[in-house]
Design an enzyme around this catalytic site. Structure first.
Site, PDB file in Angstrom:
ATOM      1  N   HIS A  45       0.804  -1.225   0.000  1.00  0.00           N
ATOM      2  CA  HIS A  45       0.000   0.000   0.000  1.00  0.00           C
ATOM      3  C   HIS A  45       0.839   1.278   0.000  1.00  0.00           C
ATOM      4  CE1 HIS A  45      -2.950  -2.953   0.596  1.00  0.00           C
ATOM      5  NE2 HIS A  45      -3.813  -2.292   1.326  1.00  0.00           N
TER       6      HIS A  45
ATOM      7  N   HIS B 181     -14.420  -5.445  -0.025  1.00  0.00           N
ATOM      8  CA  HIS B 181     -13.530  -4.306   0.247  1.00  0.00           C
ATOM      9  C   HIS B 181     -13.022  -3.821  -1.102  1.00  0.00           C
ATOM     10  CE1 HIS B 181     -10.466  -1.814   1.900  1.00  0.00           C
ATOM     11  NE2 HIS B 181      -9.498  -2.705   1.991  1.00  0.00           N
TER      12      HIS B 181
ATOM     13  N   GLU C 156     -10.493  -1.591  -1.810  1.00  0.00           N
ATOM     14  CA  GLU C 156      -9.125  -1.090  -1.999  1.00  0.00           C
ATOM     15  C   GLU C 156      -8.506  -1.798  -3.205  1.00  0.00           C
ATOM     16  OE1 GLU C 156      -6.775  -0.916   1.580  1.00  0.00           O
ATOM     17  OE2 GLU C 156      -5.411   0.544   0.655  1.00  0.00           O
TER      18      GLU C 156
ATOM     19  N   ASP D   4      -5.930  -3.465  -4.005  1.00  0.00           N
ATOM     20  CA  ASP D   4      -5.362  -4.812  -4.029  1.00  0.00           C
ATOM     21  C   ASP D   4      -6.444  -5.880  -4.165  1.00  0.00           C
ATOM     22  OD1 ASP D   4      -5.959  -3.827  -1.490  1.00  0.00           O
ATOM     23  OD2 ASP D   4      -4.608  -5.177  -0.461  1.00  0.00           O
TER      24      ASP D   4
ATOM     25  N   HIS E   9     -10.733  -2.189   7.419  1.00  0.00           N
ATOM     26  CA  HIS E   9     -10.086  -0.978   7.875  1.00  0.00           C
ATOM     27  C   HIS E   9     -10.457   0.235   7.009  1.00  0.00           C
ATOM     28  CE1 HIS E   9      -6.648  -0.749   4.806  1.00  0.00           C
ATOM     29  NE2 HIS E   9      -7.330  -1.807   4.450  1.00  0.00           N
TER      30      HIS E   9
ATOM     31  N   ASP F 199      -9.722  -8.015   4.540  1.00  0.00           N
ATOM     32  CA  ASP F 199      -8.395  -7.821   5.149  1.00  0.00           C
ATOM     33  C   ASP F 199      -8.295  -8.366   6.584  1.00  0.00           C
ATOM     34  OD1 ASP F 199      -7.113  -6.616   3.021  1.00  0.00           O
ATOM     35  OD2 ASP F 199      -7.550  -4.584   3.668  1.00  0.00           O
TER      36      ASP F 199
ATOM     37  N   TYR G 137       0.744  -7.270  10.237  1.00  0.00           N
ATOM     38  CA  TYR G 137      -0.449  -6.773   9.546  1.00  0.00           C
ATOM     39  C   TYR G 137      -1.306  -5.947  10.499  1.00  0.00           C
ATOM     40  CZ  TYR G 137      -3.869  -6.552   5.895  1.00  0.00           C
ATOM     41  OH  TYR G 137      -4.692  -6.071   4.918  1.00  0.00           O
TER      42      TYR G 137
ATOM     43  N   HIS H 114      -5.803 -11.877   2.373  1.00  0.00           N
ATOM     44  CA  HIS H 114      -4.342 -11.968   2.257  1.00  0.00           C
ATOM     45  C   HIS H 114      -3.859 -13.161   3.058  1.00  0.00           C
ATOM     46  CE1 HIS H 114      -3.798  -7.988   0.476  1.00  0.00           C
ATOM     47  NE2 HIS H 114      -4.542  -7.459   1.435  1.00  0.00           N
TER      48      HIS H 114
HETATM   49 FE1  FEO Z   1      -7.269  -2.826   2.524  1.00  0.00          FE
HETATM   50 FE2  FEO Z   1      -5.904  -5.673   1.374  1.00  0.00          FE
HETATM   51  O1  FEO Z   1      -6.533  -3.945   1.237  1.00  0.00           O
END
Ligand code: FEO
Length: 401
Positions: free
Chosen positions: A24, A79, A81, A83, A146, A165, A194, A225
């Protein structure tokens, strides 16, 4: 390239990025990472999350092993984001889903971040359920875990929680399950890494969310992840670990982080360390020149005394210390005890500024900053050991009481 069946008709179709190091743009991921996406085959075929930009081909290749991509009916974006949704446009273009489910806040992320145009996006609320045939998908918003858009998806028929996440770790591995991964120490370290670099500011939200998660009957917890938890013991392990990390209860361990010009402040750091250790508190010293700011944060997961050292430079502290402190403050660690020290040649403001930085993070500051003119002599090193001793005593009492 295979789709990995994790439960009957449920497949991992993500990708593993062994060379991933820059998570990130602000956190190191020394063990690589994975972007996990999951396909559920049922009367409606559902893809849960996608992968990072440039990785759509990998996802589609795995998916095609078990289902023609055009037969995906729904995409759930837990989510948004990049990724997990950076390849969404390519996937949508290919599969032309009937619906894309996002949280209420996810609608804004989808519009602002992914230019959704006329995509068939449907916002869902906590508790809303979508039937996909033999199974149901129950959505639970997890705002600010998050991002505002974050939500998790629960499939009660499979006792499966797909958690985006939350509960994840940056690990690249051929193993898909935590119980197959051989290095338990590495696994725990990456969970802490993390949490302390991504989730920590939202610790109070974690503590409110865990009881909700615990109302669900879960025997597999699949994050976006790293490794998947399967079996009651593994699921219990990660939930308990999250509770412990979020509670931030003091332990008898200290972190000393510092920068130095001509080694005077470094010598002071080692004397502070002696003062802590001689008084029953283990300590770890980290030079911010030789350790990434996210590695220093990861170490904080086990440390409740936080001692910062910098020489005075141009009437302030050294820039790497300023960067470290800014990063740490944003992550809002709780319940810490602070201390500051540093050498100086003529003006000497550095240690006081460090002290103020730590105090601004609501750290308890039991001692005045210790500063030393030019090179530390016997008396200066004694004062540093005294700083370590005094902080150790306060920490020991905090741990005992
Ligand atoms: Fe908040 Fe794995 O991105």
């Amino acid at each position: 390239m295979q789709a990995i069946e994790i439960k009957k008709d449920i497949f991992w179709v993500g990708c593993v990025d062994y060379d991933h190091r820059d998570f990130h743009g602000y956190s190191m991921s020394p063990a690589g990472s994975s972007y996990n996406a999951y396909l559920v085959r049922d009367e409606k075929n559902v893809l849960f999350d996608t992968v990072a930009p440039g990785r759509a081909g990998t996802l589609l290749c795995r998916l095609a092993k078990v289902l023609e991509p055009e037969k995906v009916d729904y995409i759930v974006c837990n989510h948004l984001e990049s990724d997990h949704a950076g390849s969404l446009a390519e996937i949508v273009e290919r599969v032309k889903p009937e619906k894309i489910f996002v949280s209420q806040a996810g609608l804004k992320s989808a519009q602002g971040h992914h230019s959704i145009g006329n995509w068939p996006v449907q916002a869902v609320k906590s508790g809303e359920t979508v039937n996909i045939g033999k199974r149901n998908v129950v959505f639970q918003e997890t705002r600010m875990l998050h991002w505002p858009d974050s939500m998790v998806s629960y499939i009660p028929e499979d006792k499966l929680l797909i958690s985006q996440d939350i509960f994840g770790q940056n690990i690249a591995s051929g193993s898909r399950f935590a119980d197959e991964f051989e290095d338990g120490g590495e696994f725990v370290k990456r969970i802490k890494e993390y949490f302390y670099n991504i989730v920590l500011p939202y610790s109070p939200t974690v503590l409110k969310t865990l009881p909700v998660v615990e109302t669900l009957d879960i025997d597999m917890l699949a994050p976006d992840h790293g490794l998947i938890h399967r079996g009651a013991k593994s699921v219990r392990f990660i939930i308990d670990m999250y509770r412990k990390l979020a509670e931030q209860k003091p332990q008898k361990r200290a972190l000393i982080f510092y920068d130095t010009m001509w080694k005077s402040t470094e010598h002071m750091a080692y004397a502070v360390c002696s003062g802590l250790e001689e008084n029953g508190v283990d300590a770890r010293i980290m030079s911010v020149k030789h350790n990434h700011h996210s590695s220093v944060m990861t170490e904080l997961a086990d440390c409740w005394a936080v001692l910062a050292g910098s020489p005075t430079h141009n009437n302030t502290i050294l820039p790497l210390m300023a960067a470290q402190l800014t990063y740490m403050k944003g992550l809002r660690p709780l319940n810490r005890i602070g201390g500051a020290f540093g050498s100086y040649g003529w003006s000497g403001e550095g240690p006081k500024q460090l002290h103020e930085h730590l105090a601004s993070m609501n750290m308890e500051m039991p001692c005045q900053p210790v500063k030393c003119n030019w090179k530390p002599d016997h008396e200066a090193l004694k004062a540093c050991r005294g700083l370590g001793k005094d902080v150790a005593e306060v920490l020991r009492k905090k741990c005992e009481g």
